[in-house]
Design an enzyme around this catalytic site. Sequence first.
Site, PDB file in Angstrom:
ATOM      1  N   CYS A 128       0.717  -1.100   0.102  1.00  7.90           N
ATOM      2  CA  CYS A 128      -0.009  -0.037   0.058  1.00  7.90           C
ATOM      3  C   CYS A 128       0.821   1.162  -0.022  1.00  7.90           C
ATOM      4  O   CYS A 128       0.541   2.260  -0.536  1.00  7.90           O
ATOM      5  CB  CYS A 128      -0.949   0.101   1.156  1.00  7.90           C
ATOM      6  SG  CYS A 128      -0.403   0.459   2.772  1.00  7.90           S
ATOM      7  N   HIS A 167      -2.008   1.902   6.922  1.00  9.12           N
ATOM      8  CA  HIS A 167      -2.374   1.874   5.879  1.00  9.12           C
ATOM      9  C   HIS A 167      -2.489   3.079   5.147  1.00  9.12           C
ATOM     10  O   HIS A 167      -3.068   4.148   5.612  1.00  9.12           O
ATOM     11  CB  HIS A 167      -3.738   1.074   5.655  1.00  9.12           C
ATOM     12  CG  HIS A 167      -4.317   0.762   4.286  1.00  9.12           C
ATOM     13  ND1 HIS A 167      -3.553   0.117   3.448  1.00  9.12           N
ATOM     14  CD2 HIS A 167      -5.456   1.038   3.763  1.00  9.12           C
ATOM     15  CE1 HIS A 167      -4.285   0.187   2.171  1.00  9.12           C
ATOM     16  NE2 HIS A 167      -5.554   0.717   2.432  1.00  9.12           N
ATOM     17  N   ASP A 182      -8.058   3.862  -3.483  1.00  9.30           N
ATOM     18  CA  ASP A 182      -7.231   2.929  -2.745  1.00  9.30           C
ATOM     19  C   ASP A 182      -6.769   1.698  -3.753  1.00  9.30           C
ATOM     20  O   ASP A 182      -7.376   0.925  -4.081  1.00  9.30           O
ATOM     21  CB  ASP A 182      -7.670   2.344  -1.841  1.00  9.30           C
ATOM     22  CG  ASP A 182      -7.005   1.324  -0.813  1.00  9.30           C
ATOM     23  OD1 ASP A 182      -5.794   1.172  -1.286  1.00  9.30           O
ATOM     24  OD2 ASP A 182      -7.291   0.834   0.336  1.00  9.30           O
ATOM     25  N   TYR A 256       8.236  -1.351   9.746  1.00  9.04           N
ATOM     26  CA  TYR A 256       7.912  -2.325  10.442  1.00  9.04           C
ATOM     27  C   TYR A 256       7.274  -3.403   9.576  1.00  9.04           C
ATOM     28  O   TYR A 256       7.678  -4.625   9.892  1.00  9.04           O
ATOM     29  CB  TYR A 256       6.597  -1.861  11.378  1.00  9.04           C
ATOM     30  CG  TYR A 256       5.749  -2.805  11.878  1.00  9.04           C
ATOM     31  CD1 TYR A 256       6.343  -3.552  13.032  1.00  9.04           C
ATOM     32  CD2 TYR A 256       4.755  -3.213  11.391  1.00  9.04           C
ATOM     33  CE1 TYR A 256       5.500  -4.629  13.638  1.00  9.04           C
ATOM     34  CE2 TYR A 256       3.874  -4.388  11.990  1.00  9.04           C
ATOM     35  CZ  TYR A 256       4.086  -5.024  12.948  1.00  9.04           C
ATOM     36  OH  TYR A 256       3.654  -6.059  13.640  1.00  9.04           O
ATOM     37  N   SER A 262       5.797 -10.271  13.141  1.00 10.08           N
ATOM     38  CA  SER A 262       4.151  -9.969  13.076  1.00 10.08           C
ATOM     39  C   SER A 262       3.659  -9.453  11.969  1.00 10.08           C
ATOM     40  O   SER A 262       2.512  -9.282  11.918  1.00 10.08           O
ATOM     41  CB  SER A 262       3.638  -9.179  14.484  1.00 10.08           C
ATOM     42  OG  SER A 262       4.084  -9.788  15.663  1.00 10.08           O
TER      43      SER A 262
END
Length: 343
Positions: A128, A167, A182, A256, A262
């Site tokens: 994204c 996002h 988007d 990240y 994760s």
Amino acid sequence: MYFDPIHPHIHVEYYVLTCSLSAINSPALGFQNSLERKVEVKRRETESIEGKKKKKSSVKMEVDRYLSRIGFEGPSGVPSLELLRSVHTCHLLSVPFEDLTVHSGGQVKLDLPVLYDKVVNQRRGGFCFENNSLFYWLLTQLGFQVTVLSGQVKNSITSCYGPPFDHLIIMVNLEGKRWLCDVGFGAAGFSAPLSLDTCGPQEQGHRVYRLRRIDDVHFLEWQKEENRGEDGDWTEIYKFTLEPRRLEDFAEMCQYHQSSPSSIFFCKSLCTVLRPGGRVSYIGRRLITTRFPSEATGGGLETTTRELEDEEIPAVLAENFGIVLQSPLIPKDDTITPPPVVY
């Protein structure tokens, strides 16, 4: 931010941070407040080098080359809703949602000229932060009034949301109306811009979406792969406000997602692209082909999965996505470590 290609209605999110709107003002939101403070500090630091930033961002985009990359053919000289819808859909049909840079020895950085070279010249895709950042740049070059927004994706398993800047999405103001864009979400994403000026159902093919609002928070919802009308069962995809953001605000979350066990982007090599009447997806060592409901599928969603050997994957990526990597891909399909539940 991501989809399960076998069960497209299941979204995998990596920070589990807020479970209800009532928690927004809770003093327990230490992590969220800390993240926003970091963003504000970063914003102030960048002001001292704003001139350098502007010089860097002044690199001109070859708009015609970008439009050719996404298969758009038509007039583009005047901003219009027809143009916005066309380039949005063309982008999704041409530019994959993928994280292959992370699994081929590279690192994603939110540098518009670098992203342009990757997507347009190298004919790649991105997640994204990449696809929507570049689409934002394209829209501004086409003369649209564009605002970058921060979205928080809902984990349909835990019913919790990710943090701010998880996002990146886009709002376009056009002739007094607002549109949500988007081109970097994945399987549950909408194919054409959605109106922010209505809370009613907005149909797109066999799907239906709506944008519900509570105070200043907007919720994107859908009925998965069904359309049962306004009284059907609605599932939240992500939430957002209309507060303007900068691309650099997303740098920490971008890093990240490339480094955390994760994050699905760290744990799994993946690539997916919309096709007329369906979608094709690669993840780990599988190629998944989805056909949307039609007469040919008997009115249902049809999914087929092909297991891949490692040596097959480069040819599969080239044939199905037009992607030829400059460095060897290390296929990955690890189990995602559950994120800590902060609140």
